[in-house]
Write a protein that holds these residues in place. Sequence first.
Motif, PDB file in Angstrom:
ATOM      1  N   THR A   1       0.810  -1.224   0.000  1.00 54.28           N
ATOM      2  CA  THR A   1       0.000   0.000   0.000  1.00 54.28           C
ATOM      3  C   THR A   1       0.840   1.270   0.000  1.00 54.28           C
ATOM      4  OG1 THR A   1      -1.803  -1.130   1.171  1.00 54.28           O
ATOM      5  CG2 THR A   1      -1.762   1.279   1.299  1.00 54.28           C
ATOM      6  N   LEU A   2       1.935   1.271   0.757  1.00 59.31           N
ATOM      7  CA  LEU A   2       2.691   2.507   0.980  1.00 59.31           C
ATOM      8  C   LEU A   2       3.384   2.988  -0.279  1.00 59.31           C
ATOM      9  CD1 LEU A   2       4.277   1.761   4.471  1.00 59.31           C
ATOM     10  CD2 LEU A   2       2.352   3.290   3.951  1.00 59.31           C
ATOM     11  N   ARG A   3       3.416   4.317  -0.457  1.00 55.21           N
ATOM     12  CA  ARG A   3       4.055   4.972  -1.585  1.00 55.21           C
ATOM     13  C   ARG A   3       4.962   6.102  -1.076  1.00 55.21           C
ATOM     14  NH1 ARG A   3       2.517   0.959  -3.249  1.00 55.21           N
ATOM     15  NH2 ARG A   3       1.098   0.499  -4.993  1.00 55.21           N
ATOM     16  N   PRO A   4       5.967   6.480  -1.851  1.00 56.36           N
ATOM     17  CA  PRO A   4       6.873   7.555  -1.429  1.00 56.36           C
ATOM     18  C   PRO A   4       6.124   8.848  -1.094  1.00 56.36           C
ATOM     19  CG  PRO A   4       7.763   6.421  -3.345  1.00 56.36           C
ATOM     20  CD  PRO A   4       6.377   5.890  -3.151  1.00 56.36           C
TER      21      PRO A   4
ATOM     22  N   ALA B   1      -2.483  12.233   7.313  1.00 54.44           N
ATOM     23  CA  ALA B   1      -2.151  10.820   7.087  1.00 54.44           C
ATOM     24  C   ALA B   1      -2.851  10.288   5.840  1.00 54.44           C
ATOM     25  CB  ALA B   1      -2.526   9.987   8.307  1.00 54.44           C
ATOM     26  N   ASP B   2      -2.072   9.648   4.978  1.00 55.59           N
ATOM     27  CA  ASP B   2      -2.597   9.013   3.770  1.00 55.59           C
ATOM     28  C   ASP B   2      -3.069   7.593   4.041  1.00 55.59           C
ATOM     29  OD1 ASP B   2      -1.614  11.087   1.659  1.00 55.59           O
ATOM     30  OD2 ASP B   2       0.173  10.634   2.847  1.00 55.59           O
ATOM     31  N   VAL B   3      -2.402   6.931   4.999  1.00 56.91           N
ATOM     32  CA  VAL B   3      -2.703   5.531   5.322  1.00 56.91           C
ATOM     33  C   VAL B   3      -2.749   5.404   6.843  1.00 56.91           C
ATOM     34  CG1 VAL B   3      -1.978   3.124   5.081  1.00 56.91           C
ATOM     35  CG2 VAL B   3      -1.457   4.763   3.256  1.00 56.91           C
ATOM     36  N   LEU B   4      -3.754   4.712   7.343  1.00 56.74           N
ATOM     37  CA  LEU B   4      -3.850   4.424   8.773  1.00 56.74           C
ATOM     38  C   LEU B   4      -3.766   2.918   8.987  1.00 56.74           C
ATOM     39  CD1 LEU B   4      -6.833   6.727   9.888  1.00 56.74           C
ATOM     40  CD2 LEU B   4      -4.386   7.275   9.836  1.00 56.74           C
ATOM     41  N   LEU B   5      -3.083   2.527  10.058  1.00 57.45           N
ATOM     42  CA  LEU B   5      -3.010   1.123  10.470  1.00 57.45           C
ATOM     43  C   LEU B   5      -3.450   1.048  11.915  1.00 57.45           C
ATOM     44  CD1 LEU B   5      -2.107  -1.825   9.749  1.00 57.45           C
ATOM     45  CD2 LEU B   5       0.099  -1.238  10.789  1.00 57.45           C
TER      46      LEU B   5
ATOM     47  N   ARG C   1     -12.735   7.698   9.720  1.00 57.79           N
ATOM     48  CA  ARG C   1     -13.723   7.554   8.642  1.00 57.79           C
ATOM     49  C   ARG C   1     -13.275   8.209   7.346  1.00 57.79           C
ATOM     50  NH1 ARG C   1     -17.155   8.719  13.183  1.00 57.79           N
ATOM     51  NH2 ARG C   1     -18.426   6.906  13.743  1.00 57.79           N
ATOM     52  N   ARG C   2     -12.554   9.319   7.431  1.00 54.06           N
ATOM     53  CA  ARG C   2     -12.233  10.050   6.199  1.00 54.06           C
ATOM     54  C   ARG C   2     -10.823   9.781   5.670  1.00 54.06           C
ATOM     55  NH1 ARG C   2     -11.980  14.207  10.187  1.00 54.06           N
ATOM     56  NH2 ARG C   2      -9.886  15.153  10.330  1.00 54.06           N
ATOM     57  N   ALA C   3     -10.079   8.891   6.315  1.00 53.92           N
ATOM     58  CA  ALA C   3      -8.724   8.591   5.847  1.00 53.92           C
ATOM     59  C   ALA C   3      -8.767   8.062   4.419  1.00 53.92           C
ATOM     60  CB  ALA C   3      -8.069   7.571   6.756  1.00 53.92           C
ATOM     61  N   PRO C   4      -7.852   8.516   3.542  1.00 52.45           N
ATOM     62  CA  PRO C   4      -7.840   8.023   2.162  1.00 52.45           C
ATOM     63  C   PRO C   4      -7.703   6.503   2.072  1.00 52.45           C
ATOM     64  CG  PRO C   4      -6.428   9.954   2.379  1.00 52.45           C
ATOM     65  CD  PRO C   4      -6.847   9.565   3.767  1.00 52.45           C
ATOM     66  N   GLN C   5      -6.837   5.924   2.916  1.00 54.07           N
ATOM     67  CA  GLN C   5      -6.660   4.477   2.967  1.00 54.07           C
ATOM     68  C   GLN C   5      -6.458   4.064   4.421  1.00 54.07           C
ATOM     69  OE1 GLN C   5      -3.341   4.402  -0.078  1.00 54.07           O
ATOM     70  NE2 GLN C   5      -4.435   2.567  -0.724  1.00 54.07           N
ATOM     71  N   SER C   6      -7.023   2.932   4.769  1.00 52.28           N
ATOM     72  CA  SER C   6      -6.838   2.457   6.147  1.00 52.28           C
ATOM     73  C   SER C   6      -6.887   0.936   6.155  1.00 52.28           C
ATOM     74  CB  SER C   6      -7.918   3.022   7.070  1.00 52.28           C
ATOM     75  OG  SER C   6      -9.209   2.632   6.639  1.00 52.28           O
TER      76      SER C   6
ATOM     77  N   THR D   1     -11.058  -1.362   4.979  1.00 54.70           N
ATOM     78  CA  THR D   1     -10.289  -2.573   4.674  1.00 54.70           C
ATOM     79  C   THR D   1     -10.075  -3.338   5.973  1.00 54.70           C
ATOM     80  OG1 THR D   1      -9.158  -1.588   2.779  1.00 54.70           O
ATOM     81  CG2 THR D   1      -8.113  -3.481   3.810  1.00 54.70           C
ATOM     82  N   LEU D   2     -10.472  -4.594   5.975  1.00 50.78           N
ATOM     83  CA  LEU D   2     -10.362  -5.435   7.168  1.00 50.78           C
ATOM     84  C   LEU D   2      -9.503  -6.643   6.847  1.00 50.78           C
ATOM     85  CD1 LEU D   2     -11.215  -6.430  10.026  1.00 50.78           C
ATOM     86  CD2 LEU D   2     -13.218  -7.486   8.912  1.00 50.78           C
TER      87      LEU D   2
END
Length: 317
Positions: free
Chosen positions: A106-109, A204-208, A274-279, A303-304
């Motif tokens: 998922t991660l990008r520069p 944040a673009d991605v949340l974990l 809820r509004r994170a681009p990717q999670s 995403t689960l």
Amino acid sequence: MSDAHDVQAVRVARLYYHQGLTTGAIAHELGLSRPKVSRLLSHARRRGLVEIRIHDPQGAPQALEAQLRARYPFLNPQVVPVPPQSPEAVWLERVAVAAARALNDTLRPGQVLGLAWGTTVSAVSRALTPRPVPELQIVQLNGSASALDFHDGLVTDTMTRFARAFGARAWLFPVPTFFDDPATRAAMWRERSVRHVLALQERADVLLYSVGSPGAQVPSHVYAAGALTDTDRHEMQAQEVAGDIATVFFRADGTSAGLPINARSSGPDLSLIRRAPQSLCVVSGLGKVGALRAALAGGLLRTLIVDGQTAQALLRE
């Protein structure tokens, strides 16, 4: 990597997967070495140019994924098979490996990765395969500054493992998990250093993250580490709290407004989730089913990544 490198990787992948050529035949056709062909195939998988799905003759993981999508149309589920009769600790290990791979893909520069620390995210950090991601920043989503964290190192060690795996810069959040007084939290939120971390969280673009539950067999760190007082626990029980994400609590219907403990929590408002681009929400263990069902009711994940046993339990009414 350059676009030309991606194009070459796709060309090799087409020959390998679509036409069934061996790496030796591809190397001969394209004038490359066999190790170069192998590296290009690995690059194609890592970059998400190729997706590999294993179709189990039993169809169990795919069937569970289809059922989850039917019940939760907004959800992108990945069900991880686990050995029958295996303990929940094994489920967590398998799910952590799957989550580490998904995050790697998922991660990008240049992105910002937000991490909600805890037992599950710590397990993911130990399953990471090193892959430098240029200009990646990692930000802690909820505070952990306490004598216990300084002693056991769960949060700092987790952040360090993520930073080392991706060659990223990590931003710790040096505030308590819970404040004694909401007014103290409000004052801290005006501090320049804290505002910088809060701004990164918003970007944040991605949340974990995972969902926390007091009933998990592998205990959520916030419940096991003594961050909550007996008064907190009784109050949460009276408020019918079902679980938490990043130490922000929610009810069985996924709502969080009006819960007094959230006014003292260092975690982000759940609208950020809820509004994170990717999670990526990573969940394992039957004790988390109630909290997971509540999070889904509140639209707190898209995403689960979940083990098969927990997925089956979730689908039971």
